[in-house]
Design a protein around this motif. Structure first.
Motif, PDB file in Angstrom:
ATOM      1  N   TYR A  24     -19.812-106.796 -28.325  1.00  0.00           N
ATOM      2  CA  TYR A  24     -20.831-106.923 -29.358  1.00  0.00           C
ATOM      3  C   TYR A  24     -20.334-106.558 -30.754  1.00  0.00           C
ATOM      4  O   TYR A  24     -20.896-106.990 -31.741  1.00  0.00           O
ATOM      5  N   GLY A  25     -19.305-105.750 -30.838  1.00  0.00           N
ATOM      6  CA  GLY A  25     -18.845-105.297 -32.143  1.00  0.00           C
ATOM      7  C   GLY A  25     -17.774-106.163 -32.763  1.00  0.00           C
ATOM      8  O   GLY A  25     -17.417-105.973 -33.916  1.00  0.00           O
ATOM      9  N   GLY A  26     -17.236-107.095 -32.015  1.00  0.00           N
ATOM     10  CA  GLY A  26     -16.194-107.948 -32.539  1.00  0.00           C
ATOM     11  C   GLY A  26     -14.875-107.218 -32.735  1.00  0.00           C
ATOM     12  O   GLY A  26     -14.039-107.650 -33.516  1.00  0.00           O
ATOM     13  N   MET A  27     -14.699-106.120 -32.058  1.00  0.00           N
ATOM     14  CA  MET A  27     -13.458-105.351 -32.177  1.00  0.00           C
ATOM     15  C   MET A  27     -12.489-105.806 -31.094  1.00  0.00           C
ATOM     16  O   MET A  27     -12.528-105.329 -29.973  1.00  0.00           O
ATOM     17  N   ASP A  28     -11.643-106.740 -31.439  1.00  0.00           N
ATOM     18  CA  ASP A  28     -10.718-107.296 -30.459  1.00  0.00           C
ATOM     19  C   ASP A  28      -9.578-106.350 -30.119  1.00  0.00           C
ATOM     20  O   ASP A  28      -8.888-106.547 -29.129  1.00  0.00           O
ATOM     21  N   TRP A  29      -9.367-105.341 -30.918  1.00  0.00           N
ATOM     22  CA  TRP A  29      -8.296-104.389 -30.651  1.00  0.00           C
ATOM     23  C   TRP A  29      -8.652-103.440 -29.522  1.00  0.00           C
ATOM     24  O   TRP A  29      -7.787-102.757 -28.999  1.00  0.00           O
ATOM     25  N   LEU A  30      -9.923-103.386 -29.113  1.00  0.00           N
ATOM     26  CA  LEU A  30     -10.324-102.553 -27.982  1.00  0.00           C
ATOM     27  C   LEU A  30     -10.038-103.302 -26.689  1.00  0.00           C
ATOM     28  O   LEU A  30     -10.851-104.062 -26.193  1.00  0.00           O
ATOM     29  N   THR A  31      -8.872-103.104 -26.138  1.00  0.00           N
ATOM     30  CA  THR A  31      -8.483-103.787 -24.913  1.00  0.00           C
ATOM     31  C   THR A  31      -8.775-102.887 -23.712  1.00  0.00           C
ATOM     32  O   THR A  31      -9.192-101.736 -23.856  1.00  0.00           O
ATOM     33  N   TYR A  32      -8.521-103.410 -22.528  1.00  0.00           N
ATOM     34  CA  TYR A  32      -8.733-102.619 -21.324  1.00  0.00           C
ATOM     35  C   TYR A  32      -7.761-101.446 -21.219  1.00  0.00           C
ATOM     36  O   TYR A  32      -8.025-100.466 -20.554  1.00  0.00           O
ATOM     37  N   GLU A  33      -6.619-101.557 -21.886  1.00  0.00           N
ATOM     38  CA  GLU A  33      -5.663-100.448 -21.884  1.00  0.00           C
ATOM     39  C   GLU A  33      -6.249 -99.219 -22.554  1.00  0.00           C
ATOM     40  O   GLU A  33      -5.912 -98.093 -22.217  1.00  0.00           O
ATOM     41  N   TYR A  34      -7.128 -99.441 -23.508  1.00  0.00           N
ATOM     42  CA  TYR A  34      -7.803 -98.348 -24.194  1.00  0.00           C
ATOM     43  C   TYR A  34      -8.581 -97.483 -23.207  1.00  0.00           C
ATOM     44  O   TYR A  34      -8.676 -96.272 -23.365  1.00  0.00           O
ATOM     45  N   ALA A  35      -9.118 -98.096 -22.178  1.00  0.00           N
ATOM     46  CA  ALA A  35      -9.893 -97.357 -21.178  1.00  0.00           C
ATOM     47  C   ALA A  35      -9.092 -97.027 -19.929  1.00  0.00           C
ATOM     48  O   ALA A  35      -9.378 -96.048 -19.255  1.00  0.00           O
ATOM     49  N   ALA A  36      -8.083 -97.824 -19.618  1.00  0.00           N
ATOM     50  CA  ALA A  36      -7.327 -97.604 -18.379  1.00  0.00           C
ATOM     51  C   ALA A  36      -6.451 -96.364 -18.454  1.00  0.00           C
ATOM     52  O   ALA A  36      -6.335 -95.630 -17.471  1.00  0.00           O
ATOM     53  N   TRP A  37      -5.834 -96.114 -19.578  1.00  0.00           N
ATOM     54  CA  TRP A  37      -4.936 -94.967 -19.670  1.00  0.00           C
ATOM     55  C   TRP A  37      -5.653 -93.632 -19.543  1.00  0.00           C
ATOM     56  O   TRP A  37      -5.177 -92.739 -18.841  1.00  0.00           O
ATOM     57  N   PRO A  38      -6.808 -93.430 -20.179  1.00  0.00           N
ATOM     58  CA  PRO A  38      -7.521 -92.165 -19.921  1.00  0.00           C
ATOM     59  C   PRO A  38      -7.959 -92.027 -18.463  1.00  0.00           C
ATOM     60  O   PRO A  38      -7.994 -90.912 -17.925  1.00  0.00           O
ATOM     61  N   MET A  39      -8.253 -93.147 -17.810  1.00  0.00           N
ATOM     62  CA  MET A  39      -8.631 -93.097 -16.401  1.00  0.00           C
ATOM     63  C   MET A  39      -7.453 -92.683 -15.531  1.00  0.00           C
ATOM     64  O   MET A  39      -7.623 -92.037 -14.497  1.00  0.00           O
ATOM     65  N   MET A  40      -6.246 -93.011 -15.949  1.00  0.00           N
ATOM     66  CA  MET A  40      -5.067 -92.631 -15.178  1.00  0.00           C
ATOM     67  C   MET A  40      -4.566 -91.225 -15.542  1.00  0.00           C
ATOM     68  O   MET A  40      -3.967 -90.559 -14.708  1.00  0.00           O
ATOM     69  N   ILE A  41      -4.814 -90.783 -16.746  1.00  0.00           N
ATOM     70  CA  ILE A  41      -4.360 -89.460 -17.163  1.00  0.00           C
ATOM     71  C   ILE A  41      -5.319 -88.367 -16.705  1.00  0.00           C
ATOM     72  O   ILE A  41      -4.903 -87.246 -16.411  1.00  0.00           O
ATOM     73  N   GLY A  42      -6.604 -88.677 -16.607  1.00  0.00           N
ATOM     74  CA  GLY A  42      -7.616 -87.690 -16.213  1.00  0.00           C
ATOM     75  C   GLY A  42      -7.329 -86.979 -14.900  1.00  0.00           C
ATOM     76  O   GLY A  42      -7.405 -85.737 -14.841  1.00  0.00           O
ATOM     77  N   PRO A  43      -7.001 -87.675 -13.815  1.00  0.00           N
ATOM     78  CA  PRO A  43      -6.724 -86.982 -12.558  1.00  0.00           C
ATOM     79  C   PRO A  43      -5.504 -86.065 -12.602  1.00  0.00           C
ATOM     80  O   PRO A  43      -5.491 -85.019 -11.949  1.00  0.00           O
ATOM     81  N   VAL A  44      -4.508 -86.425 -13.382  1.00  0.00           N
ATOM     82  CA  VAL A  44      -3.333 -85.558 -13.494  1.00  0.00           C
ATOM     83  C   VAL A  44      -3.718 -84.255 -14.192  1.00  0.00           C
ATOM     84  O   VAL A  44      -3.324 -83.162 -13.767  1.00  0.00           O
ATOM     85  N   LEU A  45      -4.535 -84.350 -15.234  1.00  0.00           N
ATOM     86  CA  LEU A  45      -5.006 -83.149 -15.918  1.00  0.00           C
ATOM     87  C   LEU A  45      -5.926 -82.323 -15.021  1.00  0.00           C
ATOM     88  O   LEU A  45      -5.909 -81.092 -15.071  1.00  0.00           O
ATOM     89  N   MET A  46      -6.729 -83.008 -14.198  1.00  0.00           N
ATOM     90  CA  MET A  46      -7.583 -82.277 -13.251  1.00  0.00           C
ATOM     91  C   MET A  46      -6.745 -81.547 -12.213  1.00  0.00           C
ATOM     92  O   MET A  46      -7.109 -80.451 -11.785  1.00  0.00           O
TER      93      MET A  46
END
Length: 115
Positions: A24-46
Motif C-alpha cells: 500500500y505504501g509503494g515502498m519497493d525497497w521493503l523486500t522479504y529479506e527485510y523480514a526474513a533476517w530478523p526471523m532468522m536472527i531472533g531464535p539465535v538471540l533467544m
C-alpha cells in the motif's frame, strides 16, 4: 522478559511493515529479506538468553512463565525458519538448530531439576 519480547515482536513487526509498506505504501525497497533476517536472527538471540537464564528453568517457582514463553516462541518460529531454510537461505538452519536446542535443553533442565 523484556529482551524476549523484543526478540519475538521485532520479526513480527518487520513482516507487518514489509507487507503493508510494499503493498500500500509503494515502498519497493521493503523486500522479504527485510523480514526474513530478523526471523532468522531472533531464535539465535533467544538461545543466548536461554543459556544466560537457565537457572530460572531449574527453579519452577521462579521461572515457570519464562520456560513456557520460550517454548511457545520457539514453536512459533520453527515453521517459518524451516521454510526459510528450505527455500531461502541455508543460514536459516542455524536458527532451526537453535530452536531445537532450546526445546531439548528445556526438557533436560527440567528433568535435572526434578532429580
Amino acid at each position: 522478559m523484556k529482551y524476549l519480547a523484543v526478540f519475538t515482536l521485532a520479526p513480527i513487526f518487520c513482516f507487518a511493515f514489509q507487507d503493508l509498506g510494499s503493498k500500500y505504501g509503494g515502498m519497493d525497497w521493503l523486500t522479504y529479506e527485510y523480514a526474513a533476517w530478523p526471523m532468522m536472527i531472533g531464535p539465535v538471540l533467544m538461545l543466548l538468553l536461554f543459556i544466560k537464564y537457565r537457572e530460572l528453568i531449574r527453579d519452577p517457582r521462579k521461572g515457570a512463565n519464562f520456560s513456557q514463553v520460550v517454548k511457545m516462541v520457539s514453536f512459533l518460529f520453527l515453521i517459518p525458519n524451516v521454510f526459510a531454510a528450505l527455500g531461502y537461505s541455508w543460514l536459516a538452519w542455524i536458527s532451526v538448530l537453535s530452536i531445537l536446542t532450546i526445546l531439548v535443553a528445556d526438557r533436560q533442565l527440567k528433568k535435572q531439576a526434578r532429580a
